[in-house]
Write a protein that holds these residues in place. Structure first.
Motif, PDB file in Angstrom:
ATOM      1  N   ILE A   1       0.662  -1.192  -0.030  1.00 32.73           N
ATOM      2  CA  ILE A   1       0.262   0.099   0.018  1.00 32.73           C
ATOM      3  C   ILE A   1       1.001   0.944   0.092  1.00 32.73           C
ATOM      4  O   ILE A   1       2.167   0.968   0.322  1.00 32.73           O
ATOM      5  CB  ILE A   1      -0.586   0.415   1.354  1.00 32.73           C
ATOM      6  N   ASP A   2       0.220   2.298  -0.156  1.00 31.79           N
ATOM      7  CA  ASP A   2       1.069   3.471  -0.485  1.00 31.79           C
ATOM      8  C   ASP A   2      -0.360   4.674  -0.052  1.00 31.79           C
ATOM      9  O   ASP A   2      -1.091   4.649   0.566  1.00 31.79           O
ATOM     10  CB  ASP A   2       1.461   3.748  -2.171  1.00 31.79           C
ATOM     11  N   ILE A   3       0.580   6.107   0.785  1.00 30.77           N
ATOM     12  CA  ILE A   3      -1.104   7.010   1.050  1.00 30.77           C
ATOM     13  C   ILE A   3      -1.435   7.566  -0.898  1.00 30.77           C
ATOM     14  O   ILE A   3      -1.807   7.358  -1.859  1.00 30.77           O
ATOM     15  CB  ILE A   3       0.233   8.832   0.560  1.00 30.77           C
ATOM     16  N   GLY A   4      -2.778   6.814   1.275  1.00 33.58           N
ATOM     17  CA  GLY A   4      -4.222   6.965  -0.587  1.00 33.58           C
ATOM     18  C   GLY A   4      -4.552   5.816  -0.069  1.00 33.58           C
ATOM     19  O   GLY A   4      -5.815   5.652  -1.044  1.00 33.58           O
ATOM     20  N   ASP A   5      -3.956   4.774   0.008  1.00 36.37           N
ATOM     21  CA  ASP A   5      -5.023   3.643   0.027  1.00 36.37           C
ATOM     22  C   ASP A   5      -5.395   3.170   1.384  1.00 36.37           C
ATOM     23  O   ASP A   5      -5.743   2.095   1.367  1.00 36.37           O
ATOM     24  CB  ASP A   5      -3.721   2.169  -0.403  1.00 36.37           C
ATOM     25  N   SER A   6      -5.068   4.159   2.133  1.00 34.78           N
ATOM     26  CA  SER A   6      -5.061   3.473   3.971  1.00 34.78           C
ATOM     27  C   SER A   6      -6.532   3.326   3.815  1.00 34.78           C
ATOM     28  O   SER A   6      -7.964   5.139   3.333  1.00 34.78           O
ATOM     29  CB  SER A   6      -5.082   4.775   5.129  1.00 34.78           C
ATOM     30  N   GLY A   7      -6.818   2.254   4.434  1.00 32.29           N
ATOM     31  CA  GLY A   7      -9.156   1.975   4.180  1.00 32.29           C
ATOM     32  C   GLY A   7      -9.470   1.306   3.289  1.00 32.29           C
ATOM     33  O   GLY A   7     -10.404   0.782   3.977  1.00 32.29           O
ATOM     34  N   SER A   8      -8.503   0.740   2.246  1.00 32.00           N
ATOM     35  CA  SER A   8      -8.624  -0.143   1.861  1.00 32.00           C
ATOM     36  C   SER A   8      -9.034  -1.693   2.714  1.00 32.00           C
ATOM     37  O   SER A   8      -8.505  -1.929   3.096  1.00 32.00           O
ATOM     38  CB  SER A   8      -7.122  -1.067   1.034  1.00 32.00           C
ATOM     39  N   PHE A   9      -9.843  -2.800   2.092  1.00 31.06           N
ATOM     40  CA  PHE A   9     -10.017  -3.643   2.407  1.00 31.06           C
ATOM     41  C   PHE A   9      -9.122  -4.597   1.997  1.00 31.06           C
ATOM     42  O   PHE A   9      -8.652  -4.736   1.350  1.00 31.06           O
ATOM     43  CB  PHE A   9     -11.468  -4.275   2.212  1.00 31.06           C
ATOM     44  N   VAL A  10      -8.496  -5.977   3.174  1.00 27.42           N
ATOM     45  CA  VAL A  10      -7.613  -6.458   2.511  1.00 27.42           C
ATOM     46  C   VAL A  10      -8.271  -8.031   2.643  1.00 27.42           C
ATOM     47  O   VAL A  10      -9.304  -8.088   3.678  1.00 27.42           O
ATOM     48  CB  VAL A  10      -6.484  -6.862   3.565  1.00 27.42           C
ATOM     49  N   PHE A  11      -7.981  -8.543   1.155  1.00 27.37           N
ATOM     50  CA  PHE A  11      -8.693  -9.775   1.262  1.00 27.37           C
ATOM     51  C   PHE A  11      -7.769 -11.184   1.060  1.00 27.37           C
ATOM     52  O   PHE A  11      -6.875 -10.594   0.354  1.00 27.37           O
ATOM     53  CB  PHE A  11      -9.805 -10.002   0.237  1.00 27.37           C
ATOM     54  N   PHE A  12      -8.402 -12.344   1.762  1.00 26.66           N
ATOM     55  CA  PHE A  12      -7.820 -13.360   0.566  1.00 26.66           C
ATOM     56  C   PHE A  12      -8.105 -14.449  -0.482  1.00 26.66           C
ATOM     57  O   PHE A  12      -9.697 -13.407  -0.723  1.00 26.66           O
ATOM     58  CB  PHE A  12      -8.425 -14.889   2.019  1.00 26.66           C
ATOM     59  N   ILE A  13      -7.785 -14.663  -0.791  1.00 24.68           N
ATOM     60  CA  ILE A  13      -8.464 -14.913  -2.970  1.00 24.68           C
ATOM     61  C   ILE A  13      -9.016 -16.297  -2.907  1.00 24.68           C
ATOM     62  O   ILE A  13      -7.826 -17.040  -2.156  1.00 24.68           O
ATOM     63  CB  ILE A  13      -7.374 -14.973  -3.468  1.00 24.68           C
ATOM     64  N   SER A  14      -9.780 -17.071  -3.016  1.00 27.60           N
ATOM     65  CA  SER A  14     -10.249 -17.926  -3.561  1.00 27.60           C
ATOM     66  C   SER A  14     -10.139 -18.918  -4.737  1.00 27.60           C
ATOM     67  O   SER A  14     -11.420 -17.711  -5.393  1.00 27.60           O
ATOM     68  CB  SER A  14     -11.539 -18.529  -2.291  1.00 27.60           C
TER      69      SER A  14
END
Length: 323
Positions: free
Chosen positions: A198-211
């Motif tokens: 991530i970088d500046i501006g990405d805070s608040g993103s959801f993080v996912f597991f990929i199935s």
């Protein structure tokens, strides 16, 4: 105080009694630091108006709940905000992501035109002994799609005691009891040129597991809060975010196809079907023409059967919900 800040809307939340639509992001994305450090933050910030803008539209909302606690070693730090969307015409109608990613990121993550990135099911997954090695993905407003993996301890995903991170220029905090997401390693690149997770501006993103189902399924595992000095991501487990904001663990919005839209698609297929029949009856057809038409008719029949089945299931679901 008017102030422009950048970040990412992590995901949508549906609340009941009364029914309303909200989104999750980081507290430091929606409020200035001077306000976040006030005592009784939740009471002070509640119902404060927030304007969220992207390249296409502006959503107006108000603070439904907010938590900004850090620095206590034995407690999970929380940097999270729940924002109610107050404009009816700005509420989400599907689970698709904004197209903030490049073509290379899109295809490199395993997506295609037939399998677009989406979060229509609103599913979450807790990190356990049996799944902590799954590939991880986030879609952020600044860096788009990035892939990574959870940092591992002796036998499971590592929870670190504390980590100092910079939230804004000249303002840093200590985050405790968090998890870390490492960016995917590209062996063709030198270690100092690898892209951060991530970088500046990405805070608040959801993080996912990929199935790796067909199509790919994303299940939320956490909220991206900050970037380390070496490009990894500090992530708060999503269940801890829910608990801090007093949200049920099944609150993430779920989206389904509209019945009317499916019936329209079904009607369009029937029109195509009838047009082909008309063309066949009004023109002299060669053997090759008939062979090609039969192949097309078979494809349309398959699509028509699938669509009719979808419409039936959607109608039954609506009946159940009405009851």
């Amino acid at each position: 105080m008017n102030m422009t800040k950048s970040g990412t809307l992590g995901g949508f939340v549906t609340l009941q009694n009364p029914e309303r639509q909200c989104f999750l992001t980081c507290a430091h994305v929606v409020l200035p630091i001077a306000e976040l450090t006030k005592e009784k933050l939740g009471k002070y910030a509640r119902k404060r108006e927030i304007k969220v803008a992207d390249k296409q539209k502006i959503r107006r909302g108000s603070v439904e709940n907010i938590e900004f606690k850090h620095g206590t070693v034995h407690e999970v730090s929380i940097d999270a905000a729940l924002i109610e969307i107050t404009e009816q015409d700005r509420k989400p109608c599907n689970g698709e992501f904004a197209k903030v990613y490049t073509t290379e990121q899109f295809s490199g993550a395993g997506f295609s035109k037939e399998n677009m990135p989406n979060f229509v099911k609103g599913e979450v997954e807790q990190i356990k002994m049996y799944n902590f090695r799954k590939p991880v993905l986030k879609i952020g407003a600044n860096t788009g799609i990035t892939l990574g993996s959870l940092k591992i301890g002796r036998s499971c995903a590592r929870i670190f005691d504390f980590q100092d991170v910079v939230i804004e220029e000249k303002f840093s905090i200590t985050l405790c009891k968090q998890m870390e997401v490492l960016p995917q390693i590209d062996p063709s690149l030198a270690s100092d040129s690898r892209e951060p997770f991530i970088d500046i501006g990405d805070s608040g993103s959801f993080v996912f597991f990929i199935s790796h189902d067909n199509p790919l399924v994303l299940r939320c595992i956490g909220l991206a809060v900050a970037k380390t000095s070496y490009g990894s991501c500090i992530m708060t487990p999503i269940d801890k975010v829910f608990d801090a904001l007093r949200l049920p663990h099944d609150c993430l919005s779920k989206f389904t196809k509209d019945v009317a839209q499916s019936e329209m698609y079904q009607s369009n297929l029937k029109d195509i079907f009838n047009t082909i029949l008309t063309d066949v009856s009004s023109n002299m057809a060669t053997k090759d023409d008939i062979k090609n038409i039969n192949q097309e008719m078979k494809k349309i029949n398959e699509r028509l059967s699938t669509t009719e089945s979808e419409v039936h299931m959607l109608k039954e679901t609506q009946k159940d919900n009405a009851i």
